[in-house]
Design a protein around this motif. Structure first.
Motif, PDB file in Angstrom:
ATOM      1  N   UNK A   1      32.979  28.046  38.895  1.00 13.26           N
ATOM      2  CA  UNK A   1      32.404  26.751  39.215  1.00 13.26           C
ATOM      3  C   UNK A   1      32.460  26.344  40.670  1.00 13.26           C
ATOM      4  N   UNK A   2      33.068  27.155  41.541  1.00 14.04           N
ATOM      5  CA  UNK A   2      33.088  26.843  42.968  1.00 14.04           C
ATOM      6  C   UNK A   2      31.842  27.417  43.635  1.00 14.04           C
ATOM      7  N   UNK A   3      31.522  26.908  44.808  1.00 12.19           N
ATOM      8  CA  UNK A   3      30.388  27.420  45.583  1.00 12.19           C
ATOM      9  C   UNK A   3      30.851  27.717  47.007  1.00 12.19           C
ATOM     10  N   UNK A   4      31.075  29.007  47.354  1.00  5.78           N
ATOM     11  CA  UNK A   4      31.023  30.154  46.439  1.00  5.78           C
ATOM     12  C   UNK A   4      32.330  30.292  45.670  1.00  5.78           C
TER      13      UNK A   4
ATOM     14  N   UNK B   1      45.996  42.519  53.471  1.00  3.60           N
ATOM     15  CA  UNK B   1      46.790  43.654  53.946  1.00  3.60           C
ATOM     16  C   UNK B   1      47.592  43.327  55.201  1.00  3.60           C
ATOM     17  N   UNK B   2      47.227  42.264  55.884  1.00  5.94           N
ATOM     18  CA  UNK B   2      47.979  41.875  57.088  1.00  5.94           C
ATOM     19  C   UNK B   2      49.321  41.252  56.728  1.00  5.94           C
ATOM     20  N   UNK B   3      49.313  40.478  55.632  1.00  5.84           N
ATOM     21  CA  UNK B   3      50.543  39.776  55.243  1.00  5.84           C
ATOM     22  C   UNK B   3      51.143  40.316  53.951  1.00  5.84           C
ATOM     23  N   UNK B   4      50.353  41.082  53.181  1.00  2.00           N
ATOM     24  CA  UNK B   4      50.819  41.559  51.882  1.00  2.00           C
ATOM     25  C   UNK B   4      50.696  40.514  50.793  1.00  2.00           C
ATOM     26  N   UNK B   5      50.152  39.342  51.120  1.00  2.00           N
ATOM     27  CA  UNK B   5      50.054  38.251  50.149  1.00  2.00           C
ATOM     28  C   UNK B   5      48.847  38.438  49.234  1.00  2.00           C
ATOM     29  N   UNK B   6      48.912  37.801  48.070  1.00  2.00           N
ATOM     30  CA  UNK B   6      47.775  37.728  47.165  1.00  2.00           C
ATOM     31  C   UNK B   6      47.172  36.342  47.331  1.00  2.00           C
ATOM     32  N   UNK B   7      45.896  36.275  47.689  1.00  2.00           N
ATOM     33  CA  UNK B   7      45.284  34.992  47.989  1.00  2.00           C
ATOM     34  C   UNK B   7      43.829  34.979  47.534  1.00  2.00           C
ATOM     35  N   UNK B   8      43.250  33.792  47.584  1.00  2.00           N
ATOM     36  CA  UNK B   8      41.840  33.641  47.253  1.00  2.00           C
ATOM     37  C   UNK B   8      40.978  33.917  48.488  1.00  2.00           C
ATOM     38  N   UNK B   9      39.893  34.651  48.302  1.00  2.00           N
ATOM     39  CA  UNK B   9      38.973  34.956  49.403  1.00  2.00           C
ATOM     40  C   UNK B   9      37.561  35.055  48.851  1.00  2.00           C
ATOM     41  N   UNK B  10      36.583  34.866  49.723  1.00  2.00           N
ATOM     42  CA  UNK B  10      35.205  35.073  49.301  1.00  2.00           C
ATOM     43  C   UNK B  10      34.984  36.545  48.959  1.00  2.00           C
ATOM     44  N   UNK B  11      33.990  36.800  48.126  1.00  2.00           N
ATOM     45  CA  UNK B  11      33.755  38.162  47.670  1.00  2.00           C
ATOM     46  C   UNK B  11      33.413  39.069  48.841  1.00  2.00           C
ATOM     47  N   UNK B  12      34.083  40.214  48.889  1.00  2.00           N
ATOM     48  CA  UNK B  12      33.835  41.210  49.924  1.00  2.00           C
ATOM     49  C   UNK B  12      32.681  42.109  49.486  1.00  2.00           C
ATOM     50  N   UNK B  13      32.028  42.713  50.446  1.00  2.00           N
ATOM     51  CA  UNK B  13      30.877  43.557  50.123  1.00  2.00           C
ATOM     52  C   UNK B  13      31.312  44.797  49.349  1.00  2.00           C
ATOM     53  N   UNK B  14      30.447  45.214  48.428  1.00  2.00           N
ATOM     54  CA  UNK B  14      30.765  46.379  47.618  1.00  2.00           C
ATOM     55  C   UNK B  14      31.913  46.079  46.672  1.00  2.00           C
ATOM     56  N   UNK B  15      32.413  47.121  46.048  1.00  2.00           N
ATOM     57  CA  UNK B  15      33.584  46.968  45.187  1.00  2.00           C
ATOM     58  C   UNK B  15      34.827  47.261  46.011  1.00  2.00           C
ATOM     59  N   UNK B  16      35.162  46.340  46.910  1.00  3.26           N
ATOM     60  CA  UNK B  16      36.291  46.538  47.809  1.00  3.26           C
ATOM     61  C   UNK B  16      37.584  46.709  47.030  1.00  3.26           C
ATOM     62  N   UNK B  17      38.389  47.696  47.417  1.00  3.39           N
ATOM     63  CA  UNK B  17      39.664  47.942  46.756  1.00  3.39           C
ATOM     64  C   UNK B  17      40.620  46.758  46.904  1.00  3.39           C
ATOM     65  N   UNK B  18      40.368  45.880  47.873  1.00  7.44           N
ATOM     66  CA  UNK B  18      41.221  44.704  48.066  1.00  7.44           C
ATOM     67  C   UNK B  18      41.003  43.664  46.979  1.00  7.44           C
TER      68      UNK B  18
END
Length: 288
Positions: A39-42, A50-67
């Motif tokens: 329901x969010x946009x986006x 990978x810089x901090x090792x944290x798990x966080x919310x991010x906009x969708x990365x291109x392709x099927x990123x392993x991240x």
């Protein structure tokens, strides 16, 4: 001609069904998924920084990123029925497991990515100490797939799961219910309302490669662990302690029966894991 037509029709039906599953963004089968808000946009996706090792919310990365790619499978040693493990595999980091680092703040939890495989625990002992056991659940939605209470006419999805709970040593009521307001925020669970979380299927895990009818694993074992009936799709055999430590491993280059020397292992219970390109199979054994 009739047989060809039937095959084409069946293929199209299966394709439409797969597209429908992905469109619904539900957890349906063990597989590789992207996990996002609803329901969010986006929409934002569960992502490893990978810089901090944290798990966080991010906009969708291109392709099927392993991240942003997570393998959701039945937990290798669930503390109770129906629990799953959520893992990733990132270049330079290897296998990572989605979990919490601490459960003292239960039910308000932030997820982390711990290096290594999920912790193997003793089944049927209510052991949630690995902090990596999740429960796929349902929450009521409207026709648009957005959260809607039952009193308002919402209903649970019939074909899959759209909510996620965390099971730990302090209870079972920690669930995804903290909608992020911006990218970069931690992925948080709490004890409040159940929010919709979307599971975007990327690739279903195949179980055909690990048909147990063709595989024999000796059990119990003394000096030698024998495994027979392996297929070409099994690429690696590993043995883990119940604490999740890898104690033996062997890579396979071709179909063959194998024998592993386990004479150096202490008596007790272990997990044998067969791995391939499209799935895995695990079995408990007893070393005498």
């Amino acid at each position: 001609m009739k047989k060809i037509t039937l095959k084409i029709t069946a293929f199209l039906l299966l394709t439409m069904f797969a597209l429908q599953i992905q469109g619904q963004a539900l957890y349906t089968v063990p597989g590789k998924y992207k996990i996002s808000t609803s329901g969010l946009t986006p929409n934002l996706y569960v992502t490893v920084n990978t810089s901090t090792g944290a798990v966080e919310w991010a906009e969708e990365l291109s392709g099927d990123s392993e991240l942003q790619l997570w393998t959701i499978n039945e937990h290798r040693t669930p503390a109770s029925a129906g629990l799953v493990e959520i893992t990733g595999n990132i270049t330079g980091l290897g296998t990572i497991t989605l979990c919490t680092g601490d459960d003292s703040a239960h039910p308000n939890q932030s997820l982390i990515a711990r290096p290594g495989d999920p912790v193997s625990v003793t089944p049927l002992a209510d052991d949630y100490t690995g902090l990596d056991q999740f429960q796929r659940r349902k929450t009521t939605v409207g026709a648009d797939g957005l959260a809607l209470s039952a009193a308002e006419g919402g209903s649970n999805p019939a074909g899959g799961n759209n909510a996620l709970f965390l099971r730990n040593t302090l209870g079972t009521n920690s669930r995804y219910g903290v909608i992020p307001s911006a990218a970069g925020e931690a992925v948080q669970f709490d004890g409040g309302g159940i929010d919709v979380i979307q599971f975007h299927l990327v690739e279903a895990l195949s179980t055909a490669d690990f048909d147990t009818s063709s595989i024999f694993i000796s059990n119990p074992v003394n000096e030698v662990l024998s495994i027979k009936g392996l297929t070409d799709n099994v690429k690696q055999v590993s043995v883990y302690s119940l604490l999740g430590s890898e104690v033996l491993t062997k890579k396979l280059s071709s179909k063959s029966d194998i024998s592993l020397d386990v004479s150096g292992l202490s008596a007790g219970m272990y997990i044998v894991k067969l791995q391939g390109d499209s799935g895995s199979f695990s079995k408990k054994i007893i070393k005498q």
